[in-house]
Design a protein around this motif. Sequence first.
Motif, mmCIF file in Angstrom:
data_model
loop_
_atom_site.group_PDB
_atom_site.id
_atom_site.type_symbol
_atom_site.label_atom_id
_atom_site.label_comp_id
_atom_site.label_asym_id
_atom_site.label_seq_id
_atom_site.Cartn_x
_atom_site.Cartn_y
_atom_site.Cartn_z
ATOM 1 N N UNK A 25 0.826 -1.210 0.000
ATOM 2 C CA UNK A 25 0.000 0.000 0.000
ATOM 3 C C UNK A 25 0.857 1.255 0.000
ATOM 4 N N UNK A 26 1.917 1.274 0.800
ATOM 5 C CA UNK A 26 2.795 2.437 0.852
ATOM 6 C C UNK A 26 3.553 2.617 -0.466
ATOM 7 N N UNK A 27 4.003 1.508 -1.060
ATOM 8 C CA UNK A 27 4.651 1.604 -2.363
ATOM 9 C C UNK A 27 3.707 2.225 -3.389
ATOM 10 N N UNK A 28 2.448 1.815 -3.347
ATOM 11 C CA UNK A 28 1.471 2.336 -4.303
ATOM 12 C C UNK A 28 1.291 3.840 -4.137
ATOM 13 N N UNK A 29 1.273 4.299 -2.904
ATOM 14 C CA UNK A 29 1.100 5.719 -2.635
ATOM 15 C C UNK A 29 2.317 6.535 -3.067
ATOM 16 N N UNK A 30 3.506 5.974 -2.865
ATOM 17 C CA UNK A 30 4.734 6.731 -3.096
ATOM 18 C C UNK A 30 5.274 6.617 -4.524
ATOM 19 N N UNK A 31 5.087 5.463 -5.168
ATOM 20 C CA UNK A 31 5.790 5.202 -6.426
ATOM 21 C C UNK A 31 4.894 4.832 -7.607
ATOM 22 N N UNK A 32 3.611 4.583 -7.382
ATOM 23 C CA UNK A 32 2.699 4.195 -8.473
ATOM 24 C C UNK A 32 3.286 3.079 -9.341
ATOM 25 N N UNK A 33 3.570 1.927 -8.763
ATOM 26 C CA UNK A 33 4.159 0.824 -9.541
ATOM 27 C C UNK A 33 3.232 0.368 -10.657
ATOM 28 N N UNK B 28 -5.924 -3.742 -4.105
ATOM 29 C CA UNK B 28 -4.864 -2.756 -4.334
ATOM 30 C C UNK B 28 -4.603 -2.567 -5.828
ATOM 31 N N UNK B 29 -4.608 -3.666 -6.588
ATOM 32 C CA UNK B 29 -4.358 -3.579 -8.025
ATOM 33 C C UNK B 29 -5.428 -2.744 -8.714
ATOM 34 N N UNK B 30 -6.669 -2.938 -8.337
ATOM 35 C CA UNK B 30 -7.758 -2.158 -8.927
ATOM 36 C C UNK B 30 -7.711 -0.697 -8.491
ATOM 37 N N UNK B 31 -7.380 -0.487 -7.228
ATOM 38 C CA UNK B 31 -7.354 0.868 -6.690
ATOM 39 C C UNK B 31 -6.215 1.687 -7.275
ATOM 40 N N UNK B 32 -5.065 1.048 -7.485
ATOM 41 C CA UNK B 32 -3.873 1.789 -7.908
ATOM 42 C C UNK B 32 -3.444 1.480 -9.348
ATOM 43 N N UNK B 33 -4.259 0.732 -10.056
ATOM 44 C CA UNK B 33 -4.083 0.564 -11.503
ATOM 45 C C UNK B 33 -2.752 -0.094 -11.883
ATOM 46 N N UNK B 34 -2.431 -1.229 -11.260
ATOM 47 C CA UNK B 34 -1.256 -1.998 -11.694
ATOM 48 C C UNK B 34 -1.686 -3.419 -12.062
ATOM 49 N N UNK B 35 -0.869 -4.058 -12.901
ATOM 50 C CA UNK B 35 -1.113 -5.443 -13.294
ATOM 51 C C UNK B 35 -0.338 -6.393 -12.377
ATOM 52 N N UNK B 36 -0.755 -7.649 -12.381
ATOM 53 C CA UNK B 36 -0.096 -8.692 -11.583
ATOM 54 C C UNK B 36 0.322 -9.820 -12.512
#
Length: 481
Positions: free
Chosen positions: A255-263, A291-299
């Motif tokens: 969650x913190x990575x998503x907030x800080x770096x938008x992976x 988290x993936x849906x909220x921050x728009x990253x693929x897995x």
Amino acid sequence: MLVKAASQSLADQLAERFAERIRTGLLAPGTRLPSVRQCAQQQGVSPSTVVAAYDQLLAQGLVEALKNRGFYIRNRAVAPVNSSHNAINLMVFDDAPARVKTTLEAQHVPVNATALIRGMFHGGSEQPQPGMGAFPPDWLQTTFMAAAVRRVTSGKQLQAFSLQYGEPAGDGGLRQSLSTKLNALAIHAAPQQIITTVGATHALDLVSRTLLRAGDYVMVEEPGWAIEFARLDALGMHILPVPRGPDGPDLAVMARYCELHSPKLFVSVSVFHNPTGYCLTPGSAHRVLQLANQHNFYIAEDDTYSHIAPEHATRLCALDGLQRTIYVSGFAKILAPGWRVGFMAAPTALVERLLDTKLLATLTTPALLEKALAWCIDQGQLRRHAERIRTRLNQARGRSARLALAAGCTFAAPPAGLFGWVDTGVDTELLSQRMLDAGYLLAPGALFHASRAPSTLMRINFCTTQDAQFWQVFQTVRAGM
């Protein structure tokens, strides 16, 4: 062992031994050599002999001496184009997400994890190799594979398949077989969503090259697959290590990575995680997908060990329905390393982009082997073979675990799957150098971390560590450190 000889001094022999291992990649850049005193004791020579050997390595440019720290293998590779790797903000997290500490340090990714790969092809010893990343060849011997190849090459088929390119996405029959096989795992992928590759590693590489650009941030589980860290680093990505626990990845860190770096991507091994053997829980899986849906990253979900795992194990792709997830697997581990057949199942919206990347990289994949594999799947031969492997592995795991515990080791994670994550109580990078002298290639814990640091952990292959002789040598070498 080093021997006194008129033709070559002890120092020359010792220098040559280290030089060969450095040049062949068995000792990776960044590896710390034993201290002069340690090396002298281990090799049964005088400290002056070791000093003379290390001087030769310095003169050859193979090692460097760091003041008050010792001798290290030099990185002789060409410097990466993306120089920002020299000063990456590394995020270090406690258990509580509110306590975040930021440090400015170089991220020393083990780009020479290829040392472990080279060891797979190193013919220096006939001993079973504890650091091996696959099943031993004798475990994989079958009769049905040869029958499958004969079947698809009979008559005019050999000429027809050999003199033309295969289908861009892969053999249609194999993709249909894979679709049916995935359905049993509750992963519903139409044949049109499946692309065959040259092994699972190739599939992961295609995903990275399609979705990422140099400088993007990628979350990767830690400890994790050494090759994945090295591969992403070589592509110029910023690697964000996510601690992997028994239930799954550390959600607070993600969650913190998503907030800080938008992976842009998260690479995960949900089932029989390498090297810990952990399996993802449903609760953790749901949160990762949120988290993936909220921050728009693929897995990218690497299910390389699916053939030895229970079908009911939690998989992100099954819960997500291939919306933000890409399923990756292959058959090199369980069936035929030399065939190099892998595949991915992707969201419909990504298929054409991934296929374009495949065409640019390899054009197509070998139709002959793909058709042979489809026959092995459809006839049930692969399923029965995997069942035999699972039974044999369960027995080997029990024997290996008992021997490891008797040798004074502890397990950092409960024994499961193909690999054990073992705490030896000593620096395993130094231990691995000493074990090479005895003919054993280890997989030290430092290889499985994005920031290469001394570790007392090592990954063992349960198939190749059920021999008491290895553990006897291990105990002797460890006692002498």
